[in-house]
Motif scaffolding. Structure first.
Motif, PDB file in Angstrom:
ATOM      1  N   ASN A  80       0.827  -1.195   0.000  1.00  0.00           N
ATOM      2  CA  ASN A  80       0.000   0.000   0.000  1.00  0.00           C
ATOM      3  C   ASN A  80       0.870   1.256   0.000  1.00  0.00           C
ATOM      4  O   ASN A  80       1.287   1.727   1.043  1.00  0.00           O
ATOM      5  N   ARG A  81       1.150   1.736  -1.208  1.00  0.00           N
ATOM      6  CA  ARG A  81       1.856   3.004  -1.380  1.00  0.00           C
ATOM      7  C   ARG A  81       1.161   3.748  -2.520  1.00  0.00           C
ATOM      8  O   ARG A  81       0.581   3.129  -3.412  1.00  0.00           O
ATOM      9  N   SER A  82       1.234   5.039  -2.507  1.00  0.00           N
ATOM     10  CA  SER A  82       0.484   5.846  -3.483  1.00  0.00           C
ATOM     11  C   SER A  82       0.913   5.587  -4.927  1.00  0.00           C
ATOM     12  O   SER A  82       0.138   5.824  -5.846  1.00  0.00           O
ATOM     13  N   VAL A  83       2.101   5.085  -5.159  1.00  0.00           N
ATOM     14  CA  VAL A  83       2.592   4.873  -6.524  1.00  0.00           C
ATOM     15  C   VAL A  83       2.223   3.506  -7.095  1.00  0.00           C
ATOM     16  O   VAL A  83       2.503   3.220  -8.249  1.00  0.00           O
ATOM     17  N   ILE A  84       1.585   2.680  -6.303  1.00  0.00           N
ATOM     18  CA  ILE A  84       1.283   1.314  -6.739  1.00  0.00           C
ATOM     19  C   ILE A  84      -0.078   1.257  -7.403  1.00  0.00           C
ATOM     20  O   ILE A  84      -1.087   1.669  -6.826  1.00  0.00           O
TER      21      ILE A  84
END
Length: 135
Positions: A80-84
Motif C-alpha cells: 500500500n503506497r500511493s505509486v502502486i
C-alpha cells in the motif's frame, strides 16, 4: 617512412579496422537485448473468481510459446503506497532473449488463439515492454 606517410598509414589502417568492426557494432539491438513484456489485464467482471481462473488457465497455455524464457502470472500484491497500481486483476510477465523472439511470440498461433478465446474476459489491457540498458 616519413611522418606524413606514417600518419596516413595509421589513419587508414584505423579506419579499416573500424569498418571491419562496424557490422558487429551496427547489429540491430533487436537481436541482442533481453526483452521484458509485462501485461496488466483488467477484467470486465473483476470480482468474478471464475473469470480470473479462466484467464489464468489461458495464460498457462500461453506460457507454452517456445520463445518465452520465463513467465509469471500474478495478482496485485498486498502493498500500500500511493505509486502502486492495484486496479488490474491479473498480470502476465514474460522474458524473451530479444525483440525478435518477442515478435515471434506476438504472431505465434498459441498467442493468437489465446486472444481469440480469452479476450472476452477483459475490458482493458495495458502493456509495458522494455529492453536492457543501452551499452
Amino acid at each position: 617512412m616519413n611522418e606524413t606517410t606514417r600518419r596516413k598509414f595509421l589513419l587508414s589502417s584505423g579506419l579499416a579496422a573500424l569498418s571491419a568492426a562496424a557490422p558487429l557494432a551496427a547489429e540491430p539491438e533487436k537481436k541482442k537485448d533481453l526483452f521484458v513484456h509485462h501485461v496488466y489485464f483488467y477484467l470486465k467482471n473483476p470480482d468474478s473468481a471464475q473469470d480470473e481462473a479462466k484467464l489464468r488457465e489461458g495464460l498457462d497455455k500461453l506460457a507454452k510459446v517456445p520463445t518465452i524464457q520465463l513467465a509469471h502470472i500474478g495478482s496485485p500484491a498486498p502493498t500500500n503506497r500511493s505509486v502502486i497500481e492495484k486496479g488490474y486483476s491479473v498480470s502476465w510477465l514474460c522474458f524473451f532473449k530479444n525483440l525478435i523472439e518477442e515478435e515471434i511470440y506476438q504472431t505465434h498461433p498459441i498467442h493468437l488463439k489465446f486472444i481469440e478465446e480469452y479476450s472476452h474476459l477483459w475490458e482493458k489491457v495495458v502493456v509495458y515492454d522494455s529492453i536492457g540498458p543501452k551499452r
